[in-house]
Design a protein around this motif. Structure first.
Motif, PDB file in Angstrom:
ATOM      1  N   ASN A 195      50.752  32.323  99.019  1.00  0.00           N
ATOM      2  CA  ASN A 195      49.604  33.230  99.032  1.00  0.00           C
ATOM      3  C   ASN A 195      48.970  33.440 100.420  1.00  0.00           C
ATOM      4  O   ASN A 195      47.805  33.166 100.631  1.00  0.00           O
ATOM      5  N   SER A 196      49.807  33.954 101.326  1.00  0.00           N
ATOM      6  CA  SER A 196      49.309  34.314 102.660  1.00  0.00           C
ATOM      7  C   SER A 196      48.453  35.583 102.583  1.00  0.00           C
ATOM      8  O   SER A 196      47.506  35.740 103.325  1.00  0.00           O
ATOM      9  N   PHE A 197      48.850  36.485 101.692  1.00  0.00           N
ATOM     10  CA  PHE A 197      48.112  37.737 101.452  1.00  0.00           C
ATOM     11  C   PHE A 197      48.041  38.625 102.688  1.00  0.00           C
ATOM     12  O   PHE A 197      47.021  39.257 102.960  1.00  0.00           O
ATOM     13  N   ILE A 198      49.106  38.653 103.466  1.00  0.00           N
ATOM     14  CA  ILE A 198      49.069  39.410 104.715  1.00  0.00           C
ATOM     15  C   ILE A 198      48.796  40.895 104.427  1.00  0.00           C
ATOM     16  O   ILE A 198      49.436  41.508 103.566  1.00  0.00           O
ATOM     17  N   SER A 199      47.817  41.436 105.122  1.00  0.00           N
ATOM     18  CA  SER A 199      47.437  42.846 104.952  1.00  0.00           C
ATOM     19  C   SER A 199      46.353  43.148 105.978  1.00  0.00           C
ATOM     20  O   SER A 199      45.913  42.253 106.705  1.00  0.00           O
ATOM     21  N   SER A 200      45.903  44.376 106.001  1.00  0.00           N
ATOM     22  CA  SER A 200      44.783  44.681 106.902  1.00  0.00           C
ATOM     23  C   SER A 200      43.458  44.554 106.150  1.00  0.00           C
ATOM     24  O   SER A 200      42.408  44.891 106.675  1.00  0.00           O
ATOM     25  N   ILE A 220      53.249  36.834  99.719  1.00  0.00           N
ATOM     26  CA  ILE A 220      53.410  37.066 101.163  1.00  0.00           C
ATOM     27  C   ILE A 220      52.437  38.173 101.581  1.00  0.00           C
ATOM     28  O   ILE A 220      51.670  38.028 102.524  1.00  0.00           O
ATOM     29  N   VAL A 221      52.491  39.264 100.828  1.00  0.00           N
ATOM     30  CA  VAL A 221      51.601  40.402 101.113  1.00  0.00           C
ATOM     31  C   VAL A 221      50.489  40.445 100.077  1.00  0.00           C
ATOM     32  O   VAL A 221      50.565  39.785  99.047  1.00  0.00           O
ATOM     33  N   LYS A 222      49.471  41.220 100.376  1.00  0.00           N
ATOM     34  CA  LYS A 222      48.420  41.378  99.374  1.00  0.00           C
ATOM     35  C   LYS A 222      48.891  42.326  98.276  1.00  0.00           C
ATOM     36  O   LYS A 222      48.702  42.053  97.102  1.00  0.00           O
ATOM     37  N   VAL A 280      52.978  44.905 108.285  1.00  0.00           N
ATOM     38  CA  VAL A 280      52.213  43.849 108.965  1.00  0.00           C
ATOM     39  C   VAL A 280      52.877  42.499 108.706  1.00  0.00           C
ATOM     40  O   VAL A 280      53.075  41.698 109.619  1.00  0.00           O
ATOM     41  N   ALA A 281      53.230  42.255 107.426  1.00  0.00           N
ATOM     42  CA  ALA A 281      53.801  40.960 107.051  1.00  0.00           C
ATOM     43  C   ALA A 281      55.091  40.680 107.805  1.00  0.00           C
ATOM     44  O   ALA A 281      55.306  39.559 108.292  1.00  0.00           O
ATOM     45  N   SER A 282      55.927  41.704 107.929  1.00  0.00           N
ATOM     46  CA  SER A 282      57.200  41.412 108.565  1.00  0.00           C
ATOM     47  C   SER A 282      57.024  41.154 110.062  1.00  0.00           C
ATOM     48  O   SER A 282      57.688  40.288 110.636  1.00  0.00           O
ATOM     49  N   ALA A 283      56.020  41.808 110.680  1.00  0.00           N
ATOM     50  CA  ALA A 283      55.727  41.515 112.094  1.00  0.00           C
ATOM     51  C   ALA A 283      55.166  40.097 112.238  1.00  0.00           C
ATOM     52  O   ALA A 283      55.590  39.340 113.110  1.00  0.00           O
ATOM     53  N   TYR A 284      54.237  39.724 111.376  1.00  0.00           N
ATOM     54  CA  TYR A 284      53.592  38.411 111.477  1.00  0.00           C
ATOM     55  C   TYR A 284      54.568  37.270 111.134  1.00  0.00           C
ATOM     56  O   TYR A 284      54.584  36.242 111.805  1.00  0.00           O
ATOM     57  N   MET A 285      55.362  37.448 110.087  1.00  0.00           N
ATOM     58  CA  MET A 285      56.257  36.360 109.664  1.00  0.00           C
ATOM     59  C   MET A 285      57.354  36.111 110.703  1.00  0.00           C
ATOM     60  O   MET A 285      57.898  35.021 110.778  1.00  0.00           O
ATOM     61  N   SER A 286      57.652  37.150 111.520  1.00  0.00           N
ATOM     62  CA  SER A 286      58.710  36.974 112.525  1.00  0.00           C
ATOM     63  C   SER A 286      58.257  36.056 113.668  1.00  0.00           C
ATOM     64  O   SER A 286      59.055  35.646 114.502  1.00  0.00           O
ATOM     65  N   LYS A 287      56.973  35.728 113.710  1.00  0.00           N
ATOM     66  CA  LYS A 287      56.448  34.868 114.781  1.00  0.00           C
ATOM     67  C   LYS A 287      56.701  33.373 114.534  1.00  0.00           C
ATOM     68  O   LYS A 287      56.422  32.545 115.391  1.00  0.00           O
ATOM     69  N   PHE A 288      57.197  33.044 113.330  1.00  0.00           N
ATOM     70  CA  PHE A 288      57.503  31.627 113.067  1.00  0.00           C
ATOM     71  C   PHE A 288      58.809  31.243 113.769  1.00  0.00           C
ATOM     72  O   PHE A 288      59.784  31.993 113.724  1.00  0.00           O
ATOM     73  N   ASP A 289      58.804  30.066 114.418  1.00  0.00           N
ATOM     74  CA  ASP A 289      60.003  29.597 115.120  1.00  0.00           C
ATOM     75  C   ASP A 289      61.026  28.987 114.176  1.00  0.00           C
ATOM     76  O   ASP A 289      62.157  28.734 114.557  1.00  0.00           O
ATOM     77  N   VAL A 290      60.595  28.693 112.952  1.00  0.00           N
ATOM     78  CA  VAL A 290      61.406  27.951 112.003  1.00  0.00           C
ATOM     79  C   VAL A 290      62.052  28.958 111.017  1.00  0.00           C
ATOM     80  O   VAL A 290      61.474  30.008 110.760  1.00  0.00           O
ATOM     81  N   PRO A 291      63.267  28.683 110.507  1.00  0.00           N
ATOM     82  CA  PRO A 291      63.825  29.591 109.493  1.00  0.00           C
ATOM     83  C   PRO A 291      62.927  29.667 108.257  1.00  0.00           C
ATOM     84  O   PRO A 291      62.354  28.644 107.862  1.00  0.00           O
TER      85      PRO A 291
END
Ligand SMILES: [Fe+2]
Ligand SMILES: [Fe+2]
Length: 500
Positions: free
Chosen positions: A264-269, A299-301, A310-321
Motif C-alpha cells: 500500500n504505497s498508494f503512489i499518485s499525485s 502500488i498505485v492509488k 508516477v509509480a513506474s518512475a518512483y519504483m525505478s529508483k530502488f536499487d534492489v530487484p
C-alpha cells in the motif's frame, strides 16, 4: 489435565440430531477419567425450550465439571434467555486445579456471524491478566479465530478475529477451542494451539465427514490433541505439540538473505500519498542492501495511467530487484493492462541464492474481495513442489491470517484452504499486504507476515507507516518493521528456521 471437547450437538427431534453419536461420546466419560468437558456451542438446533430440556436431560448424568457456551443456533428464536435459564451463564471464567477456562458467547442475535464486542474483549483481557500465572490457560468460544479449511467462504470467522488472535498470543494462551464449521481442524500458532471440533451429533457434516469429538491431554511438556470419529470406520487423528517452545536465541548463524516487504504505497499525485514517507523509506531501503523487495499490492492509488506513470518512475529508483503482486486497486479501471505494461506479469517469481518466492494474484478488479480459487491453488502448489530451493515463500495481497485492528474483510475468501495447504506443505514464508497493520506469527512451520502501508494516509498502527525487513539467517528468521518516515526499527518476531 484431560479434556473432552465436543461441539455442535444440534439437539432437537431427529431431523438434525444424531442422538446415538452423542450417547456414544458421552459414554467415554464413564470409560475414562476426564477433568473437564467443554462444549463449544450450538447445543440445540433452534434454541427452543423443548430442545434445551432435552439437552439438560442428556447432560444430567455427567458428574464432572462442564463448560457449555452458546452458538448461533442456540440464540435463534430468542433462545439466549432459555440458555441462561437451562444451561447457565453464556460468559464466564472457570478455574480448575491447574488452569483456567475463559469462555464467551461469540454469537450475534438472529445471525450466523461471530463477534466478540469490546465489552467481552475487555473481559477476556482482564481475565487473562488476572490468571496470567496459571499453568494452563484456555479460551472457549463458538466461532473460529483462524480460517478453517473445507468450509467454503470464510464469512463466519469472528469479525474481530485479528484483535483476539493478537490478545491470545500476547498472553501465551495454551488452547483456544471452538466449533461452528462442523469440520475438525488444529493449528499451532507460536505456542498456542487452536482446536476446532467437528459436529458431535449434528446431521449436517461436511465433505463426507462423520460426527467427531476431540480429546485434549495437557502435561508439563506437551499437549496432545486427538480427533475421534464416530462410526464403523471410526479413525483417529493425533497431533502433539511441545509447550515450552524455545524463545531465546543466542546464535543466529550467518545471514543468508534479506527481504524487504512493502505494501500500500498508494503512489499518485493525490494527497492520500505521503511522498516524504515514500522517499525516506526508499533511501533507507537502498541503504539496507536487501536481496529483493516484495511489494504486496496497492502500488498505485488507482489503476489509471496518471498514477502508473508516477509509480513506474518512483519504483525505478530502488536499487534492489522488485517483485509485485497486485491489489484490487492496482488492476481497477485500466490497471489490469497498465500493471503488465509497467511492472510485468500478474504472478511474478523471484529466484536467487537458494531462495524461491512465488507471487499469486488474489485480487479481482472492481472488488475488494480476495480469492485464489481451487485451480489457482492447485497450480501454485504443484509448481512449488517442483522447485528444490531450500527456502520457499509465497506472496500475495490479501490476508491469510486475521490482522489486528481490522475487520475480517481483508481476509482471503479461501484463506482456510490456502493456509491449511501452505502449513501442511511446510512453506517457509507467506507475505501479505492488506489491512494496513503490521503482524507476524508462525503457524505450524510457516511464518506469516503482513506489511503496514508504506506511504498512504490510510494506516492503523500507532508505530506509523512502515515496511518490513525479513532477515533469513542460517538458524533463525528475524522479522522487523521499520518506520517509513524516521527509520526506527522494531522486532515483530524471531523464529527458529525449519530444519535448522
Ligand atoms: Fe453448528
Ligand atoms: Fe454454529
Amino acid at each position: 489435565m484431560k479434556i473432552l471437547h465436543i461441539s455442535d450437538t444440534h439437539i432437537n427431534g431427529s431431523k438434525h440430531f444424531e442422538e446415538n453419536s452423542l450417547r456414544e461420546i458421552l459414554a467415554e466419560v464413564e470409560k475414562e477419567r476426564y477433568d473437564l468437558i467443554i462444549h463449544s456451542g450450538d447445543v440445540t438446533q433452534e434454541g427452543k425450550e423443548n430442545h434445551y430440556l432435552k439437552a439438560k436431560k442428556i447432560f444430567s448424568g455427567i458428574d464432572i465439571p462442564m463448560v457449555v457456551i452458546p452458538g448461533n443456533h442456540d440464540k435463534r428464536s430468542g433462545g439466549i434467555s432459555l440458555f441462561k435459564d437451562h444451561i447457565g451463564d453464556p460468559n464466564g471464567v472457570k478455574e480448575t486445579e491447574s488452569g483456567v477456562v475463559i469462555y464467551v458467547d461469540s454469537g450475534v442475535l438472529d445471525s450466523d456471524i461471530g463477534r466478540v464486542g469490546m465489552t467481552k474483549y475487555n473481559m477476556i483481557n482482564r481475565a487473562l491478566k488476572l490468571h496470567n500465572d496459571k499453568d494452563i490457560k484456555i479460551i472457549a468460544m463458538h466461532h473460529h479465530t483462524l480460517p478453517i479449511p473445507m468450509a467454503g467462504r470464510e464469512r463466519n470467522v469472528l469479525s474481530n478475529a485479528g484483535d483476539l488472535l493478537e490478545l491470545f498470543l500476547r498472553y501465551d494462551v495454551d488452547l483456544v477451542l471452538s466449533g461452528h464449521r462442523h469440520y475438525p481442524n488444529v493449528y499451532h500458532v507460536d505456542g498456542t494451539v487452536f482446536v476446532n471440533a467437528g459436529t458431535a451429533s449434528g446431521k449436517k457434516t461436511r465433505y463426507g465427514d462423520v460426527n467427531s469429538y476431540n480429546v485434549i491431554e495437557i502435561d508439563e511438556e506437551k499437549m496432545k490433541v486427538t480427533t475421534h470419529r464416530i462410526g464403523e470406520n471410526s479413525d483417529t487423528d493425533e497431533k502433539k505439540y511441545f509447550r515450552k517452545e524455545k524463545r531465546v536465541f543466542h546464535d543466529f548463524g550467518k545471514r543468508k538473505f534479506r527481504l524487504i516487504h512493502t505494501s500500500n504505497s498508494f503512489i499518485s499525485s493525490s494527497r492520500k500519498f505521503k511522498e516524504k514517507h515514500f522517499f525516506n523509506a526508499l533511501n533507507k531501503i537502498n541503504s539496507l542492501e536487501g536481496d529483493v523487495l516484495v511489494h504486496c499490492g496497492g502500488i498505485v492509488k488507482e489503476g489509471i495511467p496518471k498514477d502508473y506513470d508516477v509509480a513506474s518512475a518512483y519504483m525505478s529508483k530502488f536499487d534492489v530487484p522488485v517483485v509485485y503482486s497486485p491489489a484490487g486497486r492496482d488492476i481497477n479501471y485500466l490497471g489490469y493492462e497498465l500493471f503488465e505494461e509497467h511492472f510485468g506479469e500478474i504472478d511474478q517469481k523471484f529466484r536467487d541464492k537458494d531462495i524461491y518466492l512465488r507471487g499469486i494474484s488474489s485480487a479481482q478488479y472492481d472488488s475488494p474481495i480476495g480469492i485464489i480459487g481451487e485451480t489457482g491453488r492447485e497450480r501454485l502448489f504443484t509448481e512449488f513442489n517442483e522447485v528444490d530451493e531450500s527456502f520457499k515463500g509465497i506472496f500475495l495481497h490479501h490476508n491469510v491470517l486475521p490482522i489486528p485492528h481490522a475487520r475480517e474483510k481483508g481476509l482471503l475468501e479461501d484463506s482456510g484452504d490456502f493456509l491449511r495447504r501452505a502449513v501442511d506443505e511446510k512453506v517457509d514464508l507467506i507475505l501479505t499486504g492488506t489491512s494496513s497493520h503490521p503482524f507476524a506469527a508462525r503457524v505450524g512451520e510457516t511464518v506469516v507476515v503482513n506489511a503496514n502501508s508504506l506511504s498512504s494516509v490510510y494506516q492503523s498502527s500507532l508505530f506509523g507507516n512502515s515496511f518490513n525487513v525479513i532477515d533469513v539467517y542460517e538458524k533463525v528468521i528475524v522479522v522487523s518493521e521499520i518506520n517509513s518516515l524516521w527509520g526506527a526499527r522494531r522486532v515483530l518476531g524471531i523464529w527458529e528456521r525449519n530444519n535448522a
